[in-house]
Design a protein around this motif. Structure first.
Motif, mmCIF file in Angstrom:
data_model
loop_
_atom_site.group_PDB
_atom_site.id
_atom_site.type_symbol
_atom_site.label_atom_id
_atom_site.label_comp_id
_atom_site.label_asym_id
_atom_site.label_seq_id
_atom_site.Cartn_x
_atom_site.Cartn_y
_atom_site.Cartn_z
ATOM 1 N N UNK A 33 -10.903 -3.974 8.650
ATOM 2 C CA UNK A 33 -10.268 -4.346 7.388
ATOM 3 C C UNK A 33 -10.783 -3.454 6.261
ATOM 4 N N UNK A 34 -12.085 -3.204 6.228
ATOM 5 C CA UNK A 34 -12.661 -2.326 5.202
ATOM 6 C C UNK A 34 -12.043 -0.932 5.299
ATOM 7 N N UNK A 35 -11.852 -0.432 6.508
ATOM 8 C CA UNK A 35 -11.251 0.889 6.715
ATOM 9 C C UNK A 35 -9.797 0.890 6.245
ATOM 10 N N UNK A 36 -9.061 -0.173 6.545
ATOM 11 C CA UNK A 36 -7.662 -0.270 6.109
ATOM 12 C C UNK A 36 -7.566 -0.252 4.582
ATOM 13 N N UNK A 37 -8.436 -1.005 3.932
ATOM 14 C CA UNK A 37 -8.421 -1.061 2.465
ATOM 15 C C UNK A 37 -8.816 0.302 1.896
ATOM 16 N N UNK A 38 -9.852 0.881 2.435
ATOM 17 C CA UNK A 38 -10.335 2.174 1.940
ATOM 18 C C UNK A 38 -9.352 3.304 2.135
ATOM 19 N N UNK A 39 -8.586 3.262 3.216
ATOM 20 C CA UNK A 39 -7.636 4.335 3.507
ATOM 21 C C UNK A 39 -6.243 4.084 2.937
ATOM 22 N N UNK A 40 -6.030 2.914 2.373
ATOM 23 C CA UNK A 40 -4.699 2.546 1.889
ATOM 24 C C UNK A 40 -4.314 3.308 0.626
ATOM 25 N N UNK A 41 -3.043 3.609 0.529
ATOM 26 C CA UNK A 41 -2.473 4.072 -0.728
ATOM 27 C C UNK A 41 -2.114 2.801 -1.492
ATOM 28 N N UNK A 42 -2.630 2.633 -2.712
ATOM 29 C CA UNK A 42 -2.312 1.413 -3.452
ATOM 30 C C UNK A 42 -0.803 1.202 -3.542
ATOM 31 N N UNK A 43 -0.333 -0.033 -3.339
ATOM 32 C CA UNK A 43 1.103 -0.304 -3.325
ATOM 33 C C UNK A 43 1.857 0.213 -4.551
ATOM 34 N N UNK A 44 1.290 0.078 -5.742
ATOM 35 C CA UNK A 44 1.985 0.559 -6.945
ATOM 36 C C UNK A 44 2.099 2.071 -6.957
ATOM 37 N N UNK A 45 1.082 2.763 -6.455
ATOM 38 C CA UNK A 45 1.147 4.218 -6.375
ATOM 39 C C UNK A 45 2.205 4.644 -5.368
ATOM 40 N N UNK A 46 2.251 3.970 -4.214
ATOM 41 C CA UNK A 46 3.274 4.268 -3.207
ATOM 42 C C UNK A 46 4.664 4.034 -3.782
ATOM 43 N N UNK A 47 4.834 2.964 -4.540
ATOM 44 C CA UNK A 47 6.123 2.671 -5.151
ATOM 45 C C UNK A 47 6.511 3.764 -6.158
ATOM 46 N N UNK A 48 5.547 4.227 -6.936
ATOM 47 C CA UNK A 48 5.821 5.282 -7.910
ATOM 48 C C UNK A 48 6.239 6.574 -7.212
ATOM 49 N N UNK A 49 5.543 6.944 -6.152
ATOM 50 C CA UNK A 49 5.923 8.137 -5.390
ATOM 51 C C UNK A 49 7.323 7.999 -4.816
ATOM 52 N N UNK A 50 7.604 6.834 -4.220
ATOM 53 C CA UNK A 50 8.914 6.612 -3.602
ATOM 54 C C UNK A 50 10.022 6.669 -4.647
#
Length: 57
Positions: A33-50
């Motif tokens: 879980x720590x790895x998933x959180x650390x490697x995640x692109x924050x949802x708002x940033x992903x939305x902005x890119x998309x």
């Protein structure tokens, strides 16, 4: 580290800082879980890119 308490931040706190909803369901053990959180692109940033990419198509 936590900004005011003498402890590290929790997985939930880290996920909330990243912008994940409080009820988001994570899979795996604590290290996974720590790895998933650390490697995640924050949802708002992903939305902005998309949105930016979609606007250029």
């Amino acid at each position: 580290m936590h900004p005011v308490a003498d402890r590290p931040i929790t997985h939930l706190e880290a996920a909330l800082i990243q912008g994940f909803p409080e009820d988001y369901l994570w899979a795996g053990n604590k290290a996974s879980i720590a790895r998933q959180i650390g490697n995640a692109v924050p949802p708002r940033l992903a939305e902005a890119f998309a949105s930016h990419i979609a606007a250029r198509m």
